[in-house]
Design an enzyme around this catalytic site. Structure first.
Site, PDB file in Angstrom:
ATOM      1  N   ASP A  11       0.824  -1.199   0.000  1.00 24.12           N
ATOM      2  CA  ASP A  11       0.000   0.000   0.000  1.00 24.12           C
ATOM      3  C   ASP A  11       0.865   1.259   0.000  1.00 24.12           C
ATOM      4  OD1 ASP A  11      -2.839   1.025   0.548  1.00 24.12           O
ATOM      5  OD2 ASP A  11      -1.642   2.041   2.072  1.00 24.12           O
ATOM      6  N   ASP A  42      -9.291  -0.326   1.781  1.00 25.49           N
ATOM      7  CA  ASP A  42      -9.303   0.287   0.447  1.00 25.49           C
ATOM      8  C   ASP A  42     -10.567  -0.106  -0.298  1.00 25.49           C
ATOM      9  OD1 ASP A  42      -6.818   1.286   0.974  1.00 25.49           O
ATOM     10  OD2 ASP A  42      -5.770   0.244  -0.650  1.00 25.49           O
ATOM     11  N   THR A  71      -3.176   5.641  -3.989  1.00 22.26           N
ATOM     12  CA  THR A  71      -2.061   6.398  -3.427  1.00 22.26           C
ATOM     13  C   THR A  71      -0.785   6.205  -4.238  1.00 22.26           C
ATOM     14  OG1 THR A  71      -1.629   4.570  -1.913  1.00 22.26           O
ATOM     15  CG2 THR A  71      -2.959   6.362  -1.086  1.00 22.26           C
ATOM     16  N   THR A  72      -0.560   4.982  -4.705  1.00 18.73           N
ATOM     17  CA  THR A  72       0.639   4.750  -5.506  1.00 18.73           C
ATOM     18  C   THR A  72       0.518   5.492  -6.830  1.00 18.73           C
ATOM     19  OG1 THR A  72       0.642   2.547  -4.531  1.00 18.73           O
ATOM     20  CG2 THR A  72       2.220   2.946  -6.275  1.00 18.73           C
TER      21      THR A  72
HETATM   22  P1  ADP Z   1      -2.875   2.368  -5.981  1.00 19.07           P
HETATM   23  O1  ADP Z   1      -2.202   2.610  -4.674  1.00 19.07           O
HETATM   24  O2  ADP Z   1      -2.625   3.486  -6.938  1.00 19.07           O
HETATM   25  O3  ADP Z   1      -4.298   1.997  -5.848  1.00 19.07           O
HETATM   26  P2  ADP Z   1      -2.453  -0.351  -6.799  1.00 19.07           P
HETATM   27  O4  ADP Z   1      -1.225  -1.158  -6.575  1.00 19.07           O
HETATM   28  O5  ADP Z   1      -3.661  -0.691  -6.038  1.00 19.07           O
HETATM   29  O6  ADP Z   1      -2.059   1.146  -6.605  1.00 19.07           O
HETATM   30  O7  ADP Z   1      -2.766  -0.440  -8.359  1.00 19.07           O
HETATM   31  C1  ADP Z   1      -3.868   0.194  -8.930  1.00 19.07           C
HETATM   32  C2  ADP Z   1      -3.830   0.057 -10.447  1.00 19.07           C
HETATM   33  O8  ADP Z   1      -3.846  -1.319 -10.837  1.00 19.07           O
HETATM   34  C3  ADP Z   1      -5.067   0.690 -11.078  1.00 19.07           C
HETATM   35  O9  ADP Z   1      -4.658   1.460 -12.169  1.00 19.07           O
HETATM   36  C4  ADP Z   1      -5.888  -0.506 -11.529  1.00 19.07           C
HETATM   37  O10 ADP Z   1      -6.705  -0.213 -12.637  1.00 19.07           O
HETATM   38  C5  ADP Z   1      -4.810  -1.494 -11.865  1.00 19.07           C
HETATM   39  N1  ADP Z   1      -5.278  -2.889 -11.875  1.00 19.07           N
HETATM   40  C6  ADP Z   1      -5.967  -3.546 -10.928  1.00 19.07           C
HETATM   41  N2  ADP Z   1      -6.243  -4.822 -11.301  1.00 19.07           N
HETATM   42  C7  ADP Z   1      -5.693  -4.974 -12.528  1.00 19.07           C
HETATM   43  C8  ADP Z   1      -5.602  -6.070 -13.453  1.00 19.07           C
HETATM   44  N3  ADP Z   1      -6.138  -7.255 -13.191  1.00 19.07           N
HETATM   45  N4  ADP Z   1      -4.939  -5.847 -14.611  1.00 19.07           N
HETATM   46  C9  ADP Z   1      -4.376  -4.654 -14.864  1.00 19.07           C
HETATM   47  N5  ADP Z   1      -4.410  -3.598 -14.051  1.00 19.07           N
HETATM   48  C10 ADP Z   1      -5.071  -3.746 -12.896  1.00 19.07           C
HETATM   49 MG    MG Z   2      -5.100   0.359  -4.965  1.00 16.43          MG
END
Ligand code: ADP
Ligand code: MG
Length: 517
Positions: A60, A385, A93-94
């Protein structure tokens, strides 16, 4: 005449002009770089160890940055981006940090080509507005139904350490929980609590229709289950009034000692009587309750819990409709709450109290199980989240495609609009569009794809259809994310763009850093 004037202390450090900009930008970039590899479903986890040896394992962004103990003031601004994002919408957040970092990279290129920082800042602000409009266009039509909520919850949990439980199964719990606390006025997000308990596999996770708190009945003789319970919540201790400094017992013989003890017992007896006469079945106190009072409560069949945390006590008060009493003697029928059942269950060495069917608010608890502390902690963050994204999806405008498709489309819209911007500001608008592509590029990179090829393919695929960088098995493919149920809340994307732009422009505008000793 002509002697220098000193306005700063001897030890103050001052950096100005390009030096100040470069060092701030470098610091901001370093922060963004540190969370990059955690982005997306194939993002890696980080293990953070603090000075006392406490270990946190997480994926996270906000947690990583919070635990990192960052000191550089410009870097700190990126940490704040993550915090703002977390507070406002609970996810992304990322994304926000990585985007802010990339906006800084692009800004630095412009500055080195002698574009004025103000021009960069204005261009970025212009681009941000275009981007926000483009996001509105990308919102997927239709009602926010359970299916959509499940998809958005699942997307937010993909790639998080959810133990044996699939993101799919957890998403179902999340949607049930959110629906349970939804009313005409919106979602009462605070009425969904997550309680973690180590000691079973994550498959034993369940949704409890009520509040779960850590507490132990004061006496073993107290009943482990009360049905149709009348509940009092006390935010005070029950003890004899302390001898204050100006009152002093001068005990000279046994009779006086007996009198003092009798006075104390009478006082405690009055407290116990007040509670018993009010007709309560359960007492929840945030502080100590004297054992002699507990003994009387046992005889009256009342179950008492002492030293319950304030947050837990408040949750019970909200659910059951009782007030937080400041003094037992003021107890009144209006202060009491009701629950269909209050029961104590043992989990290993811990006792947990389940307060179910509260009369006032519909409260639910996701009772999360996991084999180790690290598993339940990461599960708790992932569920937090997911609950947040489901909430903002309902309250704040639906979902947009995930997997980098939204960023790719928004970049295109910004680039198209750049042509209409006069002067050097155009360069900044274009730079903003390029910066947005860092999201699909990083997703691809983290899936082990060649990022340049992936971007080229993604761009081409979006000319004729809808495409993102979707994770599949060990790698990623260019495919339609919406068909696969990969969607993110529009509010998360909006907030990420807004907070990243704000931090980046703020950093770019600084050309003088004066640090006191
Ligand atoms: P954040 O802290 O920004 O939420 P995450 O590590 O949760 O970071 O990643 C979020 C990103 O991953 C989003 O852009 C989301 O659309 C993408 N994402 C989630 N599941 C998938 C998937 N199965 N394939 C591709 N991208 C995905
Ligand atoms: Mg996320």
């Amino acid at each position: 005449m002509g002697s220098p004037i000193f306005i700063l202390g001897e030890d103050a450090q001052r950096t100005t002009g390009r030096d100040a900009q470069q060092s701030n930008i470098a610091a901001g970039k370093a922060v963004a770089e540190s969370v990059r590899t955690t982005l997306g479903p194939r993002g890696m986890d980080k293990m953070l160890v603090d000075a006392s040896g406490t270990v946190v394992i997480t994926n996270d962004g906000a947690t990583i940055l919070e635990e990192m103990d960052i000191e550089h003031p410009a870097a700190q601004m990126l940490v704040e981006v993550a915090e703002t994002q977390e507070d406002a919408v609970g996810d992304g957040t990322t994304t926000a940090s990585v985007l802010a970092g990339q906006l800084l990279v692009r800004a630095e290129e412009l500055l080195s080509q002698d574009v004025h920082p103000t021009t960069v800042a204005e261009g970025y602000a212009r681009a941000r507005d275009i981007a926000l409009d483009a996001i509105d266009e990308l919102v997927i039509d239709g009602d926010v139904d359970d299916e959509t909520l499940q998809q958005v919850a699942r997307t937010s949990m993909t790639g998080k350490g959810t133990g044996h439980l699939s993101a799919e199964a957890l998403a179902e719990y999340v949607v049930r929980a959110i629906r349970a606390v939804e009313d005409e006025e919106g979602v009462n997000r605070d009425d969904v609590r997550v309680h973690t308990q180590v000691g079973a596999s994550s498959g034993a996770t369940e949704l409890v229709e009520g509040v779960v708190v850590d507490a132990e009945a004061m006496r073993d003789e107290m009943s482990r289950r009360v049905d149709d319970a009348t509940v009092a919540v006390l935010d005070a201790k029950i003890e004899p009034r302390e001898t204050s400094t100006d009152v002093e017992y001068n005990i000279t013989d046994v009779r006086q000692l007996d009198e003092a003890i009798a006075a104390e017992e009478a006082e405690l007896g009055a407290y116990a009587d007040a509670l018993i006469e009010a007709g309560i079945d359960v007492l929840v106190a945030t502080k100590d309750v004297d054992d002699r009072v507990a003994a009387q409560l046992v005889r009256a069949g009342v179950v008492a819990f002492e030293d319950v945390s304030s947050a837990d006590a408040r949750a019970i008060a909200t659910a059951t409709g009782s007030s937080m009493l400041g003094d037992v003697r003021d107890i009144d029928a209006d202060d009491l709450g009701f629950a269909e059942s209050v029961r104590v269950e043992s989990y290993g060495d811990d006792d947990l109290v389940f307060v179910e069917g509260g009369a006032d608010a519909k409260s639910v608890t996701l009772f999360v199980r996991g084999g180790t502390e690290h598993v339940v902690d990461e599960l708790e963050r992932a569920l937090g989240d997911a609950l947040d994204v489901a909430t903002v999806t309902i309250t704040d405008g639906g979902v947009v495609p995930g997997a980098g498709m939204t960023e790719m489309r928004v970049a295109n819209a910004v680039r198209d609009a750049a042509a209409g911007v006069e002067g050097r500001g155009q360069l900044a608008v274009e730079a903003f569009a390029d910066a947005l592509e860092v999201i699909p590029r990083t997703l691809a990179e983290n899936m082990g794809m060649d990022p340049i090829d992936a971007l080229v393919d993604l761009r081409a695929a979006n000319e004729s259809g809808s495409a993102g960088v979707v994770s599949e098995g060990e790698t990623g493919i260019i495919a339609d994310p919406v068909e696969r149920g990969i969607v993110d809340p529009a509010a998360v994307k909006r907030e990420a763009i807004e907070s990243a732009t704000e931090a980046a422009t703020m950093i770019v505008r600084i050309d003088d850093v004066i640090a006191a000793e």
